[in-house]
Write a protein that holds these residues in place. Structure first.
Motif, PDB file in Angstrom:
ATOM      1  N   ALA A   1      85.716  20.845  57.200  1.00 40.25           N
ATOM      2  CA  ALA A   1      85.614  19.768  57.587  1.00 40.25           C
ATOM      3  C   ALA A   1      86.947  18.896  58.064  1.00 40.25           C
ATOM      4  O   ALA A   1      88.005  19.411  57.437  1.00 40.25           O
ATOM      5  CB  ALA A   1      84.870  18.991  56.354  1.00 40.25           C
ATOM      6  N   THR A   2      86.659  17.903  58.799  1.00 37.25           N
ATOM      7  CA  THR A   2      87.915  17.142  59.326  1.00 37.25           C
ATOM      8  C   THR A   2      87.785  15.635  58.664  1.00 37.25           C
ATOM      9  O   THR A   2      86.956  15.189  58.169  1.00 37.25           O
ATOM     10  CB  THR A   2      87.908  17.402  60.803  1.00 37.25           C
ATOM     11  OG1 THR A   2      86.656  16.720  61.262  1.00 37.25           O
ATOM     12  CG2 THR A   2      88.408  18.736  61.364  1.00 37.25           C
ATOM     13  N   VAL A   3      89.041  15.038  59.059  1.00 35.69           N
ATOM     14  CA  VAL A   3      89.114  13.615  58.725  1.00 35.69           C
ATOM     15  C   VAL A   3      87.791  12.925  59.409  1.00 35.69           C
ATOM     16  O   VAL A   3      87.264  11.914  58.884  1.00 35.69           O
ATOM     17  CB  VAL A   3      90.466  12.991  59.439  1.00 35.69           C
ATOM     18  CG1 VAL A   3      90.340  11.551  59.319  1.00 35.69           C
ATOM     19  CG2 VAL A   3      91.537  13.623  58.526  1.00 35.69           C
ATOM     20  N   TYR A   4      87.321  13.403  60.659  1.00 35.71           N
ATOM     21  CA  TYR A   4      86.179  13.021  61.099  1.00 35.71           C
ATOM     22  C   TYR A   4      84.965  13.002  60.442  1.00 35.71           C
ATOM     23  O   TYR A   4      84.481  12.031  60.317  1.00 35.71           O
ATOM     24  CB  TYR A   4      86.017  13.770  62.531  1.00 35.71           C
ATOM     25  CG  TYR A   4      84.781  13.337  63.477  1.00 35.71           C
ATOM     26  CD1 TYR A   4      84.918  12.507  64.321  1.00 35.71           C
ATOM     27  CD2 TYR A   4      83.576  13.829  63.130  1.00 35.71           C
ATOM     28  CE1 TYR A   4      83.880  12.225  65.138  1.00 35.71           C
ATOM     29  CE2 TYR A   4      82.088  13.324  63.909  1.00 35.71           C
ATOM     30  CZ  TYR A   4      82.575  12.703  64.767  1.00 35.71           C
ATOM     31  OH  TYR A   4      81.563  12.111  65.460  1.00 35.71           O
ATOM     32  N   ASP A   5      84.889  14.137  59.726  1.00 31.13           N
ATOM     33  CA  ASP A   5      83.817  14.142  58.694  1.00 31.13           C
ATOM     34  C   ASP A   5      83.844  13.091  57.384  1.00 31.13           C
ATOM     35  O   ASP A   5      82.669  12.555  57.079  1.00 31.13           O
ATOM     36  CB  ASP A   5      83.303  15.461  58.200  1.00 31.13           C
ATOM     37  CG  ASP A   5      83.490  16.505  59.316  1.00 31.13           C
ATOM     38  OD1 ASP A   5      82.330  16.095  60.126  1.00 31.13           O
ATOM     39  OD2 ASP A   5      84.028  17.715  59.566  1.00 31.13           O
ATOM     40  N   VAL A   6      85.135  12.905  57.054  1.00 32.67           N
ATOM     41  CA  VAL A   6      85.582  12.087  56.186  1.00 32.67           C
ATOM     42  C   VAL A   6      84.995  10.483  56.524  1.00 32.67           C
ATOM     43  O   VAL A   6      84.453   9.907  55.859  1.00 32.67           O
ATOM     44  CB  VAL A   6      86.720  12.098  55.674  1.00 32.67           C
ATOM     45  CG1 VAL A   6      87.129  11.180  54.473  1.00 32.67           C
ATOM     46  CG2 VAL A   6      87.124  13.706  55.108  1.00 32.67           C
ATOM     47  N   ALA A   7      85.678  10.267  57.678  1.00 29.20           N
ATOM     48  CA  ALA A   7      85.271   8.728  58.281  1.00 29.20           C
ATOM     49  C   ALA A   7      83.856   8.714  58.517  1.00 29.20           C
ATOM     50  O   ALA A   7      83.460   7.414  58.002  1.00 29.20           O
ATOM     51  CB  ALA A   7      86.147   8.834  59.452  1.00 29.20           C
ATOM     52  N   ARG A   8      83.324   9.760  58.717  1.00 28.95           N
ATOM     53  CA  ARG A   8      81.832   9.317  59.330  1.00 28.95           C
ATOM     54  C   ARG A   8      80.989   9.315  57.969  1.00 28.95           C
ATOM     55  O   ARG A   8      80.202   8.491  57.749  1.00 28.95           O
ATOM     56  CB  ARG A   8      81.152  10.590  59.856  1.00 28.95           C
ATOM     57  CG  ARG A   8      79.916  10.054  60.898  1.00 28.95           C
ATOM     58  CD  ARG A   8      79.353  11.312  61.698  1.00 28.95           C
ATOM     59  NE  ARG A   8      79.424  12.566  60.871  1.00 28.95           N
ATOM     60  CZ  ARG A   8      78.806  13.529  61.150  1.00 28.95           C
ATOM     61  NH1 ARG A   8      78.544  13.716  62.443  1.00 28.95           N
ATOM     62  NH2 ARG A   8      78.787  14.548  60.372  1.00 28.95           N
TER      63      ARG A   8
END
Ligand code: GTP
Ligand code: MG
Length: 388
Positions: A336-343
């Motif tokens: 997972a990436t920061v994108y997934d965290v943000a979402r």
């Protein structure tokens, strides 16, 4: 192509994919089946669809019963970081194991088929909980068989309980064969395709690779999907994959489930349990095998950690700018990436994203500034800065 379906059958399959709810899915699947021509090339597909229909019909009946008498249902709502279905042959000690590990009140008895309904309990691992679900025994043809298979298909992982007083290697081989026949694979296939269809918006067909297509181009994938009227989807390719695998994935006919094997009642003959574990590892080196005794509550200390590993999940702790670090982790898939965290925090966070600060093993130094596509790791602390 694997199945060589006529256009009519493909069109019916689209209806199956689009069906929401069990009843609609049953109707669509029935129509699909009647449109599939009967020949050798479609034999597997027809067998799979017929079995899937049986599962769905039982699920429907179960739901109706539940509505009628508000009674116990076979369907278990997911809780915690993952749902792990505990399965095995009669009397292997599934219920006692779940009771020992979670304190769940489930029936333990020295006669087979003592469990007739799934019973959930929570197993703690560090700051996470895994939901273990005790199930009736997995015996083809028995009253609960299809429903247990349905539970397993819905689960995140499987804990296979073998009985050391019988022939655990045989049990393992038989159970994995039974599951494979129903499209549940315990071994990670060399290649894997996951197709996520977008229900809204026109995203087109996006293909991402954690591996490669061996006999086709992205364009072939697009053409294949379009033949099934799939125009908006995210196709993820893991490992080495053929165009046939992509088509198979469209039928959701096979799923991989991470698995941990428990050889229970090990205290009765430790040497034979060790020998069995050795042989199971020979058959499948990738599946962890745990020896233990539910009776003595011994041997299961590392089970939480082992489940955490096979589930391939990570924990990320979010932090507000100049604020506290969250106590409960976000559970994400490995990779997972920061994108997934943000979402996961808020749907607006991706649009308003400026940058993130990271502490933990994925950062080069504490508080490193990173972008949306930075891959996070277990234990990372993430602070997201947004506009406005
Ligand atoms: N010696 C020994 N007996 C055990 C162990 N675990 C379970 N048992 C016994 O095995 C019998 C079956 O245990 P259950 O937990 O009811 O087995 P199950 O797999 O849930 O059985 P079904 O629900 O019928 O499929 C009981 O008499 C248990 O006391 C163990 O580690 N050692
Ligand atoms: Mg039981």
């Amino acid at each position: 192509m694997v199945t060589n379906l006529p256009a009519e059958a493909r069109a019916k399959w689209i209806k199956v994919m689009e069906a929401r709810g069990v009843e609609e899915k049953i109707r669509a699947l029935e129509e699909f089946l009647s449109a599939v021509p009967k020949h050798k090339g479609t034999a597997n597909l027809r067998l799979w669809a017929t079995r899937r229909l049986a599962e769905l019909r039982e699920e429907l009946e179960e739901r109706r019963k539940k509505k009628a008498r508000k009674g116990i249902s076979f369907f278990v709502e997911k809780e915690g970081a993952a749902q792990v279905v505990v399965a095995g042959l009669p009397n292997s000690g599934k219920s006692l194991l779940v009771k020992r590990l979670t304190g769940a009140r489930t029936v333990v008895a020295d006669y087979p088929f003592s469990t007739t309904n799934p019973v959930p309990g929570m197993l703690r691992y560090e700051d996470l909980y895994f939901q273990l679900v005790d199930t009736p025994p997995l015996v083809p043809g028995s009253a609960y068989f299809n429903r247990v298979i349905g539970l397993m298909r819905n689960s995140d992982a499987i804990l296979l309980v073998l009985d050391n007083t019988r022939d655990p290697v045989r049990e393992y081989i038989d159970l994995s064969r039974i599951l494979e026949e129903r499209g549940i694979l315990l071994q990670k296939p060399r290649g894997r395709v996951v197709i996520e269809r977008a229900r809204t918006g026109k995203t087109g067909i996006r293909v991402t690779f954690m591996g490669k297509l061996v006999d086709a181009t992205i364009d072939d994938v697009r053409k294949l999907l379009e033949a099934y009227h799939v125009y908006n989807a995210h196709v993820r390719v893991y490992g080495e994959v053929t165009l046939d695998d992509v088509e198979q994935a469209l039928f959701e006919s096979r799923v991989y489930k991470p698995c941990v094997v428990v050889i229970n009642k090990a205290e009765i003959n430790v040497a034979s349990a060790r020998e069995a574990a050795y042989r199971i590892r020979e058959v499948n080196p990738n599946i962890p095998v745990v020896l233990g005794s539910a009776k003595l509550n011994k041997g299961f200390r590392d089970l939480g950690w082992i489940l955490f590993k096979v589930l391939e999940i990570i924990r990320v702790y979010t932090k507000q700018p100049n604020g506290e670090i969250s106590k409960t982790p976000l559970v994400l898939r490995r990779g997972a990436t920061v994108y997934d965290v943000a979402r996961a925090i808020h749907k607006d966070f991706v649009n308003k994203f400026l940058y993130a600060k990271i502490w933990g093993s994925s950062s080069k130094y504490p508080g490193e500034r990173v972008g949306l596509y930075h891959v996070v790791e277990d234990g990372d602390i993430v602070e997201i800065r947004i506009k406005g």
